[in-house]
Design a protein around this motif. Structure first.
Motif, PDB file in Angstrom:
ATOM      1  N   SER A 317       0.804  -1.219   0.000  1.00  0.00           N
ATOM      2  CA  SER A 317       0.000   0.000   0.000  1.00  0.00           C
ATOM      3  C   SER A 317       0.839   1.272   0.000  1.00  0.00           C
ATOM      4  O   SER A 317       0.324   2.355  -0.299  1.00  0.00           O
ATOM      5  N   CYS A 318       2.121   1.179   0.347  1.00  0.00           N
ATOM      6  CA  CYS A 318       2.958   2.381   0.385  1.00  0.00           C
ATOM      7  C   CYS A 318       4.031   2.394  -0.709  1.00  0.00           C
ATOM      8  O   CYS A 318       4.873   3.297  -0.736  1.00  0.00           O
ATOM      9  N   TRP A 319       4.003   1.417  -1.625  1.00  0.00           N
ATOM     10  CA  TRP A 319       5.034   1.337  -2.648  1.00  0.00           C
ATOM     11  C   TRP A 319       4.715   2.146  -3.899  1.00  0.00           C
ATOM     12  O   TRP A 319       5.613   2.541  -4.630  1.00  0.00           O
ATOM     13  N   ASN A 320       3.438   2.384  -4.147  1.00  0.00           N
ATOM     14  CA  ASN A 320       3.058   3.004  -5.414  1.00  0.00           C
ATOM     15  C   ASN A 320       3.684   4.379  -5.621  1.00  0.00           C
ATOM     16  O   ASN A 320       4.160   4.706  -6.712  1.00  0.00           O
ATOM     17  N   VAL A 321       3.670   5.209  -4.570  1.00  0.00           N
ATOM     18  CA  VAL A 321       4.225   6.558  -4.715  1.00  0.00           C
ATOM     19  C   VAL A 321       5.718   6.508  -5.010  1.00  0.00           C
ATOM     20  O   VAL A 321       6.252   7.356  -5.743  1.00  0.00           O
ATOM     21  N   ILE A 322       6.418   5.510  -4.489  1.00  0.00           N
ATOM     22  CA  ILE A 322       7.838   5.364  -4.770  1.00  0.00           C
ATOM     23  C   ILE A 322       8.051   4.999  -6.235  1.00  0.00           C
ATOM     24  O   ILE A 322       8.934   5.545  -6.913  1.00  0.00           O
ATOM     25  N   ILE A 323       7.220   4.093  -6.739  1.00  0.00           N
ATOM     26  CA  ILE A 323       7.323   3.687  -8.141  1.00  0.00           C
ATOM     27  C   ILE A 323       7.026   4.865  -9.062  1.00  0.00           C
ATOM     28  O   ILE A 323       7.734   5.102 -10.043  1.00  0.00           O
ATOM     29  N   TYR A 324       5.964   5.629  -8.751  1.00  0.00           N
ATOM     30  CA  TYR A 324       5.643   6.809  -9.567  1.00  0.00           C
ATOM     31  C   TYR A 324       6.799   7.804  -9.557  1.00  0.00           C
ATOM     32  O   TYR A 324       7.153   8.386 -10.591  1.00  0.00           O
ATOM     33  N   SER A 325       7.381   8.030  -8.379  1.00  0.00           N
ATOM     34  CA  SER A 325       8.447   9.026  -8.253  1.00  0.00           C
ATOM     35  C   SER A 325       9.689   8.625  -9.037  1.00  0.00           C
ATOM     36  O   SER A 325      10.383   9.472  -9.603  1.00  0.00           O
TER      37      SER A 325
END
Length: 350
Positions: A317-325
């Motif tokens: 649930s907290c990995w998506n923003v890292i992938i987008y960045s």
């Protein structure tokens, strides 16, 4: 009592059996392990809330991201946000209460059929529903990107914001309908707080025997999850293979040739690779649950493994923003502006 995951069947013991266990689980053998477990859960809450709030702020606050893909990313962020707001905090409360008072909260000793109100009646379907929403949304993102890569001329006519909004609504309604199906359509299925996974799970009230009706209903979860996730992986492979072929052709063709008008844009290719990375991350986090389900069907309890399987899925649930960045430069720059509001002023002064 046998425990059921939202994706399958588990025979791990309930909280009621905590005192009867001859062995302790890896997360709670010692006080140090308990403290580390709670610290991990708390950090996961903050990471999930921070990352997905940033994603929503970037997507909803930037006109560039007001696209079908942006709407799907916002839906995925809301599903992940719900896990950080509702699911993990209940586990933190139960475990902190257990450490402080040396006894578990009373509701953890019963399933939802034994009391008039049980917190897991809400938290269990939320976790199951949000997981199903995440799988569905990643599938939609993959379809959207595959059309942009394979049929770039048809992208704008096929993929519209109205159609995407309708699909998002249907995914939420359908996912949560599946999440409540077990407890609505079978009197044999309840919800409980499981001492192995440290989460609210579906459970069977019958000892030693699977009621056929409950078995059939619970098969909806693995059938839906594995079919959709498998289809997502296949579509991503096709899209990425097309991108590779396009890259090879581009080396031999001049940019001025007429064929260039039918090629996907650079941004579409980058977005497709981002969704591919997203799919890989979710597949990796979901695989332990798949292994856990297979093991349970074969009769293995795997209490320690169930803890890692569920919480690896929760960390997604907290990995998506890292992938987008990492993958999306425009997203990264917009997020930096939101997180550093005075950076532009300082740059202007110098």
């Amino acid at each position: 009592m046998k425990n059921i995951t939202h994706t399958g069947v588990s025979s791990t013991p309930t909280m009621l059996d905590r005192t009867e266990q001859a062995h302790c689980t890896v997360c709670c053998c010692t006080l140090a392990n308990k403290i580390l477990m709670v610290l991990f859960m708390v950090l996961l809450i903050f990471a999930t809330l921070f990352g997905n709030l940033v994603t929503l702020a970037v997507v909803l606050g930037t006109k560039h991201f007001h696209t079908p893909q942006g709407y799907l990313k916002a839906s995925l962020a809301v599903a992940d946000l719900a896990v950080g707001i509702f699911v993990v905090p209940l586990s933190v409360y139960a475990e902190v209460y257990l450490m402080v008072t040396d006894s578990a909260p009373e509701w953890t000793s019963y399933n939802s059929q034994s009391v008039s109100f049980h917190p897991c009646n809400i938290i269990g379907p939320i976790f199951a529903g949000c997981t199903l929403v995440s799988i569905t949304t990643i599938f939609f993102l993959t379809i959207e990107r595959s059309i942009a890569v394979l049929r770039p001329l048809h992208k704008d006519s096929v993929i519209t914001r109205k159609r995407t909004t309708i699909l998002i609504v249907l995914s939420w309604v359908g996912s949560f309908f599946l999440a409540v199906c077990p407890i609505v359509f079978s009197s044999e299925i309840a919800l409980e707080y499981n001492s192995c996974s440290r989460m609210c799970n579906y459970a069977l009230g019958t000892i030693g025997k699977f009621p056929s009706q409950a078995w059939n209903i619970l098969l909806l979860f693995p059938a839906f999850d594995f079919t959709l996730l498998g289809g997502t992986v296949v579509i991503n492979i096709i899209s990425l293979s097309s991108i590779r072929q396009h890259s090879r052709r581009r080396k031999h063709l001049a940019e001025s040739e007429s064929q260039s008008t039918t090629k996907p844009t650079f941004s579409d290719i980058k977005a497709a690779k981002t969704i591919g990375t997203l799919t890989v991350a979710f597949t990796v986090s979901f695989t332990p649950i798949a292994v856990f389900v297979v093991g349970n069907v074969l009769g293995n309890k795997w209490c320690n493994f169930s803890f890692f399987a569920f919480w690896i899925l929760a960390t997604n649930s907290c990995w998506n923003v890292i992938i987008y960045s990492v993958r999306d430069q425009k997203f990264r720059l917009r997020a930096q502006k939101l997180l550093m509001p005075f950076h532009r002023k300082n740059t202007t002064k110098t």
